[in-house]
Design a protein around this motif. Structure first.
Motif, PDB file in Angstrom:
ATOM      1  N   UNK A 374      18.169 109.789 -20.885  1.00  0.00           N
ATOM      2  CA  UNK A 374      17.904 111.025 -21.633  1.00  0.00           C
ATOM      3  C   UNK A 374      18.450 112.228 -20.872  1.00  0.00           C
ATOM      4  N   UNK A 375      18.267 112.222 -19.545  1.00  0.00           N
ATOM      5  CA  UNK A 375      18.764 113.311 -18.708  1.00  0.00           C
ATOM      6  C   UNK A 375      20.278 113.477 -18.866  1.00  0.00           C
ATOM      7  N   UNK A 406      10.879 108.847 -24.920  1.00  0.00           N
ATOM      8  CA  UNK A 406      10.185 109.263 -23.695  1.00  0.00           C
ATOM      9  C   UNK A 406       8.928 110.072 -24.002  1.00  0.00           C
ATOM     10  N   UNK A 407       8.683 110.346 -25.287  1.00  0.00           N
ATOM     11  CA  UNK A 407       7.438 111.023 -25.659  1.00  0.00           C
ATOM     12  C   UNK A 407       6.485 110.089 -26.389  1.00  0.00           C
ATOM     13  N   UNK A 408       6.691 108.801 -26.229  1.00  0.00           N
ATOM     14  CA  UNK A 408       5.824 107.786 -26.834  1.00  0.00           C
ATOM     15  C   UNK A 408       5.884 107.807 -28.354  1.00  0.00           C
ATOM     16  N   UNK A 409       7.013 108.269 -28.908  1.00  0.00           N
ATOM     17  CA  UNK A 409       7.132 108.298 -30.358  1.00  0.00           C
ATOM     18  C   UNK A 409       8.250 107.377 -30.840  1.00  0.00           C
ATOM     19  N   UNK A 410       8.776 106.551 -29.938  1.00  0.00           N
ATOM     20  CA  UNK A 410       9.889 105.696 -30.310  1.00  0.00           C
ATOM     21  C   UNK A 410       9.448 104.454 -31.071  1.00  0.00           C
ATOM     22  N   UNK A 411      10.366 103.879 -31.840  1.00  0.00           N
ATOM     23  CA  UNK A 411      10.086 102.645 -32.563  1.00  0.00           C
ATOM     24  C   UNK A 411      11.168 101.631 -32.199  1.00  0.00           C
ATOM     25  N   UNK A 412      10.939 100.375 -32.589  1.00  0.00           N
ATOM     26  CA  UNK A 412      11.953  99.356 -32.278  1.00  0.00           C
ATOM     27  C   UNK A 412      13.243  99.608 -33.049  1.00  0.00           C
ATOM     28  N   UNK A 413      13.101 100.217 -34.197  1.00  0.00           N
ATOM     29  CA  UNK A 413      14.292 100.569 -34.984  1.00  0.00           C
ATOM     30  C   UNK A 413      15.187 101.529 -34.182  1.00  0.00           C
ATOM     31  N   UNK A 414      14.549 102.382 -33.382  1.00  0.00           N
ATOM     32  CA  UNK A 414      15.311 103.336 -32.571  1.00  0.00           C
ATOM     33  C   UNK A 414      16.279 102.617 -31.632  1.00  0.00           C
TER      34      UNK A 414
END
Lengths: 540, 156
Positions: A374-375, A406-414
């Motif tokens: 991400x950085x 990195x904000x705990x909002x990701x899904x496997x689709x991501x």
């Protein structure tokens, strides 16, 4: 200037150096060579006063230029080819070949009617990779070696005007160049009819203005011409049509600093170092979680383990090595299994990374690979010049997805979307910035897939970096009740009697990590939160 | 935004006339103009466009493309906090939070008294001394959050 005068200056200056007796600079960021190092490019850095041309001459400076002016340009090109010198800016293109192409293009075209220079030699000092600072060290510590290299290259390819393009972030490098240029002109080592051999060459400085993409050669040319730096399609290559439409060779600082040594000591000497396809030495800027951070110069083909452990002294604070990030924002993260791979241009590319300019950042167990990706994406998305949609739109989307993860909002689709996007962006972008922008994501996904999965499935960041995705727990069977964590805790939420197992009041803990750092017995562990705390999405 | 162009007009005219003859004059002129005035507001950009004979849109395009050029005035002391890779992994974001808290401004802003401006930059080549902060041309290396207030107090 004649060779006799140059020899006289050398004799006098050697006397002065002998009287001074020691390094010009006390040990600063450039330490004396450590075992395993071979200094070619950095040979004079810290040893001589960079503001005095005489001290450079004392170290055989400008003797190579005199030597090559007795050769034909073709011989200079052949000798450089034979040495195996490849561009140190990252791509590793053979330097002699580059000059050959420019010379060929120059021969096939009429000279400009208005008396403008027929061809240009540009020194690329736009060292934009975060984590790399060898070009700064050379420009600051030994500017004349770059100028001499430029003059040799210019003679080989047929240029009469040169430019050094330096970052505005390097004021000392600019100052030392501004001192060096008039000195070289005064002694007739730049300007008209150098050494009376009929060769004219002068150099101008151009200062960058903070755009990473200007390290790409065609964007750099745009920038010197006074425009926004946007890469052009190649062909035509700069060798054919570069600065103001004329044949141009763009060479990196480190490449050029190698050149005088090749002609002083011979192509065979240079080709005797390194691997089959990557000759000579390479400077590396080692930084991050390593004990002896700093600049080193080693023969090509050395392993990462030798660099990090033997020369770098190993990992800080007895932590576990996790990855080495090479090649800057367009390079990749290589895990422990690559520690014994010999480093050269080909092997790094094969591993999915890049030599780049030689930045080497060591990451340990407390660096989250998703956050590192991400950085870098934050960097490239900011530095994308805006020309090609796959790059400027694609990096933005990648950044959004990585930020979400990195904000705990990701899904496997991501994760699928990341893979799909990275393939498309690297195929469809015009320049190395767009094509390489995906490398940090691709390599971290390849080598650290489990971390990505833990982030999206369990909302857990095992490195303790992504806020809200972990908490600290004191291990009852390891804690000896020393109280270091309790004293360090800013909010006083750690309770426990002396010599008794301590406990964190999770409800009031702000997860600052001070206790984790304070504990000398590894009794504090990073654990998943029982209920992951996601942050509210930001507007816009 | 209004500004006093006349403050340095003779020097500015000198710069324009000196650089004009060379190719690719725009970026060197912008560098020197920013050095004189501290920033590059619209009026100054237009004056340079006129002087060099290039479209205003070209000047604006170049100014906004390069991060070194600014269209907003900056504080007396420019704080450049490095967020290059080495400084990032060595924890410079914590120093940024502390600086931002001490000064009451976000990155990219200046304090109301124009004493400081806070900027984030990408690698200033001090990786071996990470995490690093530059104030003006002075370097502060291996900075810990607790040292931030002390560093600030050195600059009036």
């Amino acid at each position: 200037m004649t060779i006799e005068e140059l020899e006289r200056i050398r004799t006098e200056a050697r006397q002065i150096l002998a009287e001074r007796g020691e390094r010009f600079l006390p040990d600063g960021e450039l330490k004396p060579p450590r075992p395993g190092e071979v200094r070619v490019v950095l040979r004079n850095c810290g040893q001589i006063d960079p503001k005095r041309i005489e001290e450079y001459i004392a170290k055989e400076g400008y003797f190579a230029l005199h030597k090559i002016l007795n050769m034909t340009p073709e011989q200079v090109i052949d000798e450089t080819k034979r040495s195996g010198l490849r561009g140190r800016g990252g791509a590793g293109f053979p330097a002699g070949q580059k000059w050959f192409f420019a010379r060929q293009a120059l021969a096939s075209r009429p000279a400009p009617a208005d008396g403008a220079p027929p061809a240009y030699l540009i020194c690329n000092g736009d060292e934009g990779d975060p984590g790399a600072f060898m070009d700064r060290a050379v420009l600051e510590g030994d500017p004349h070696s770059v100028l001499e290299g430029m003059a040799i290259a210019a003679y080989a390819m047929g240029a009469t005007q040169g430019y050094v393009y330096v970052r505005a972030e390097y004021p000392v490098a600019v100052e030392h160049l501004q001192t060096a240029l008039p000195q070289a002109r005064r002694l007739g080592l730049l300007g008209k009819n150098i050494f009376g051999k009929g060769f004219d060459f002068d150099v101008d400085i151009r200062i960058g203005a903070g755009a990473f993409v200007c390290g790409e050669e065609t964007a750099l040319i745009d920038s010197i011409e006074g425009r926004r730096g946007e890469p052009r399609p190649r062909p035509p290559f700069p060798a054919v049509s570069g600065l103001w439409g004329r044949p141009t060779s763009v060479n990196n600082v480190e490449t050029l600093a190698n050149v005088p040594q090749i002609f002083l000591k011979g192509a065979d000497w240079f080709a005797g170092m390194g691997t089959e396809k990557s000759k000579g030495t390479k400077t590396f800027a080692i930084a991050g979680k390593v004990k002896n951070a700093g600049l080193i110069e080693v023969p090509m083909g050395i392993t990462m383990r030798e660099i990090i452990y033997d020369i770098g002294g190993g990992i800080l604070n007895k932590k576990e090595f996790k990855a080495a990030q090479t090649g800057g924002p367009l390079g990749g993260c290589l895990p422990a299994k690559y520690l014994d791979t010999p480093i050269d241009f080909e092997s790094l590319v094969a591993a999915g990374s890049l030599m780049g300019s030689g930045g080497l950042i060591v990451l340990d167990e407390n660096d989250c690979m998703v956050d590192v990706a991400r950085f870098f994406m934050d960097f490239t998305q900011d530095e994308s010049c805006g020309k090609c949609p796959p790059c400027w739109l694609g990096t933005k989307r990648l950044l959004e997805i990585l930020t979400r993860i990195t904000r705990a909002e990701g899904t496997e689709k991501d994760l699928e979307t990341l893979e799909y996007l990275t393939q498309n962006i690297s195929t469809a972008s015009l320049c190395a910035l767009g094509q390489g922008s995906v490398n940090p994501v691709v390599t971290t996904m390849r080598h650290f897939r489990d971390e990505y999965e833990a982030h999206v499935r369990d909302k857990f960041c095992s490195s303790g970096v992504c806020k809200g995705m972990f908490h600290y727990e004191i291990l009852a069977d390891t804690c000896n009740g020393c109280g270091a964590c309790r004293l360090k805790c800013p909010d006083k939420v750690i309770k426990g009697a002396k010599k008794a197992v301590h406990e964190i009041d999770q409800a009031n803990c702000i997860v600052c990590g001070d206790c984790y750092k304070a504990c000398k017995f590894a009794a504090i562990a990073i654990r998943p939160r029982p209920t992951p705390k996601s942050k509210l999405p930001e507007c816009g | 935004m209004s500004m006093d162009l006349d403050a340095h007009r003779p020097a500015l005219d000198d710069i324009i006339n000196r650089e004009k003859a060379k190719g690719g004059a725009l970026i060197p002129v912008l560098h020197q103009a920013q050095e004189l005035y501290g920033y590059l507001p619209k009026e100054l950009q237009d004056y340079i466009a006129e002087g060099l004979g290039v479209p205003q849109s070209t000047v604006f395009g170049v100014v906004t493309f390069y991060s070194f050029f600014t269209t907003k005035p900056r504080g007396r002391h420019r704080i450049g906090l490095c967020l290059g890779t080495a400084c990032y992994v060595r924890g410079n974001t914590k120093n940024l939070e502390r600086l931002s808290h001490e000064l009451g401004v976000n990155a990219g802003e200046s304090t109301p008294d124009m004493r400081y401006s806070l900027e984030v930059c990408r690698c200033i080549g001090l990786c071996s001394q990470a995490p690093a902060i530059m104030v003006g041309k002075s370097v502060h290396s291996k900075v810990q959050p607790d040292q931030v207030a002390d560093i600030l107090s050195q600059y009036e």
